[in-house]
Design a protein around this motif. Structure first.
Motif, PDB file in Angstrom:
ATOM      1  N   ASN A   1       0.819  -1.219   0.000  1.00 14.36           N
ATOM      2  CA  ASN A   1       0.000   0.000   0.000  1.00 14.36           C
ATOM      3  C   ASN A   1       0.852   1.268   0.000  1.00 14.36           C
ATOM      4  N   GLY A   2       2.138   1.089  -0.254  1.00 19.86           N
ATOM      5  CA  GLY A   2       3.043   2.229  -0.295  1.00 19.86           C
ATOM      6  C   GLY A   2       4.481   1.767  -0.381  1.00 19.86           C
ATOM      7  N   THR A   3       5.396   2.705  -0.144  1.00 17.74           N
ATOM      8  CA  THR A   3       6.823   2.403  -0.154  1.00 17.74           C
ATOM      9  C   THR A   3       7.479   3.122   1.018  1.00 17.74           C
ATOM     10  N   LEU A   4       8.665   2.641   1.399  1.00 12.19           N
ATOM     11  CA  LEU A   4       9.320   3.118   2.611  1.00 12.19           C
ATOM     12  C   LEU A   4      10.770   3.493   2.341  1.00 12.19           C
TER      13      LEU A   4
ATOM     14  N   ASP B   1      17.905  10.798  -1.150  1.00 11.46           N
ATOM     15  CA  ASP B   1      18.082   9.854  -2.248  1.00 11.46           C
ATOM     16  C   ASP B   1      17.172   8.640  -2.073  1.00 11.46           C
ATOM     17  N   ALA B   2      17.140   8.101  -0.862  1.00  9.87           N
ATOM     18  CA  ALA B   2      16.291   6.939  -0.602  1.00  9.87           C
ATOM     19  C   ALA B   2      14.818   7.295  -0.737  1.00  9.87           C
ATOM     20  N   TYR B   3      14.470   8.527  -0.351  1.00  8.99           N
ATOM     21  CA  TYR B   3      13.074   8.931  -0.480  1.00  8.99           C
ATOM     22  C   TYR B   3      12.706   9.095  -1.954  1.00  8.99           C
ATOM     23  N   ALA B   4      13.628   9.608  -2.762  1.00  7.66           N
ATOM     24  CA  ALA B   4      13.392   9.688  -4.206  1.00  7.66           C
ATOM     25  C   ALA B   4      13.215   8.286  -4.793  1.00  7.66           C
ATOM     26  N   ASP B   5      14.042   7.331  -4.337  1.00 10.60           N
ATOM     27  CA  ASP B   5      13.884   5.942  -4.783  1.00 10.60           C
ATOM     28  C   ASP B   5      12.490   5.420  -4.448  1.00 10.60           C
ATOM     29  N   ALA B   6      12.013   5.729  -3.236  1.00  9.17           N
ATOM     30  CA  ALA B   6      10.700   5.245  -2.803  1.00  9.17           C
ATOM     31  C   ALA B   6       9.580   5.835  -3.656  1.00  9.17           C
ATOM     32  N   ILE B   7       9.713   7.108  -4.032  1.00  9.30           N
ATOM     33  CA  ILE B   7       8.715   7.722  -4.917  1.00  9.30           C
ATOM     34  C   ILE B   7       8.712   7.003  -6.273  1.00  9.30           C
ATOM     35  N   GLU B   8       9.906   6.722  -6.806  1.00 15.24           N
ATOM     36  CA  GLU B   8       9.983   6.018  -8.094  1.00 15.24           C
ATOM     37  C   GLU B   8       9.342   4.640  -8.012  1.00 15.24           C
ATOM     38  N   ARG B   9       9.616   3.901  -6.949  1.00 11.01           N
ATOM     39  CA  ARG B   9       9.024   2.563  -6.821  1.00 11.01           C
ATOM     40  C   ARG B   9       7.503   2.648  -6.763  1.00 11.01           C
ATOM     41  N   ALA B  10       6.986   3.648  -6.047  1.00  8.80           N
ATOM     42  CA  ALA B  10       5.542   3.809  -5.942  1.00  8.80           C
ATOM     43  C   ALA B  10       4.919   4.124  -7.300  1.00  8.80           C
TER      44      ALA B  10
END
Length: 356
Positions: free
Chosen positions: A305-308, A315-324
């Motif tokens: 239901n999301g990404t973490l 950088d990790a938060y940008a990765d999480a947005i991309e995965r979502a």
């Protein structure tokens, strides 16, 4: 049963005020008689940076705006007025209210259940653990909305019965169709405070642009830090065409419209207990891109239901947005299936109030 509920209540702003209103409604739906006592003056201006609200008009017959943080007379009167209740429910938010709530509970002389939102304040407060212990050792049971909060609570005070229940959405809404707009949009909504990591989310948007994947970000809510600080960050990073600052409190209709116009909801918090924004996003069918702070990871499942991402890592938060975004439709279905019920919370409160 006759239940007295103490906590902020609309038109006071914020998620806990909405929580109080929804809990009162759910308790009444179960057939109980509910009286709400709220704050006429909740904080001094030095501590509360949001817009002041006029509570003189009491449109809801259940609510009495009586408590003033600076007036021991109101604390005692409110407590005495509660002696006819079968039990009292107290919203615990911050140790700043320790003296008023301790006096209320002492004067009421009734069994008490606390709904504990934060054990340790997000901003430092002298003697907060001691003050929290002085109040919460007077309650007979507690409801928390994350196991992480229950763990924090156990380090401060021993409450005989503590139940963990997920936070339900503060608004009634169903899944909203995903927008077709480009670039895709991420929404941050709520009070903008340092611990909520809006600056990290803005930095992540800049990192995504560098990767050739532009993503929009809207930051909507009351700013506790100067808006200019974020405006300067946006200018320096060159993302003025992607990041929109929308200062000011968003009412319920505006919240629904904002959710409708965005693909994802952001909770980039540095620290957290739980969040009322997460269940609201899920109710709207919006995946949440979150950090693992506090109890957030208890509600947000990576790839479900999301990404973490870890806190304070752009950088990790940008990765999480991309995965979502890469799995948006599946995550949206998972978000919509992650619903919880106010009836369950109300039933737990009553069960705890009866166990005495």
């Amino acid at each position: 049963m006759r239940i007295s509920l103490v906590g902020p209540f609309p038109p006071l702003r914020g998620g806990v005020a909405q929580h109080t209103a929804r809990l009162a409604d759910a308790l009444e739906d179960l057939g109980h008689e509910v009286t709400v006592v709220s704050w006429r003056s909740q904080y001094p201006r030095l501590l509360y940076k949001g817009t002041r609200i006029d509570t003189s008009g009491e449109d809801d017959a259940r609510v009495r705006f009586r408590l003033r943080w600076w007036s021991p007379l109101t604390w005692s009167r409110v407590g005495r007025d509660m002696r006819s209740a079968d039990f009292v429910v107290v919203q615990w938010i911050t140790a700043f209210h320790a003296l008023p709530l301790r006096r209320v509970l002492g004067a009421a002389r009734r069994p008490a259940v606390a709904v504990v939102h934060n054990v340790i304040p997000h901003e430092p407060l002298p003697f907060s653990r001691w003050l929290t212990r002085r109040v919460l050792r007077r309650v007979d049971a507690a409801i928390v909305h994350a196991a992480a909060v229950a763990d924090d609570l156990a380090t401060v005070v021993d409450i005989p019965r503590v139940e963990v229940l997920p936070h339900p959405p503060n608004l009634d809404l169903g899944p909203l169709p995903l927008p077709r707009s480009e670039p895709p949009g991420v929404l941050f909504i709520g009070f903008v405070r340092h611990y909520k990591g809006v600056d990290v989310a803005i930095e992540a948007i800049a990192r995504l642009r560098e990767r050739g994947r532009p993503v929009g970000l809207t930051v909507a809510g009351e700013f506790w830090d100067p808006v200019d600080r974020f405006a300067r960050q946006i200018e320096v990073l060159g993302v003025g065409d992607l990041v929109t600052l929308q200062p000011g409190y968003a009412d319920d209709d505006q919240v629904v419209d904002l959710l409708r116009r965005h693909h994802l909801v952001a909770t980039p918090y540095r620290t957290a207990t739980q969040s009322g924004i997460v269940p609201l996003a899920f109710a709207a069918g919006r995946p949440v891109v979150s950090t693992t702070a506090g109890g957030l990871a208890e509600r947000i499942s990576e790839g479900v239901n999301g990404t973490l991402a870890p806190p304070e890592d752009a950088d990790a938060y940008a990765d999480a947005i991309e995965r979502a975004l890469d799995d948006l439709e599946a995550l949206a279905r998972g978000a919509a299936a992650s619903h919880t019920s106010w009836a369950d919370v109300a039933a737990a409160v009553v069960a705890l109030g009866e166990e005495r």
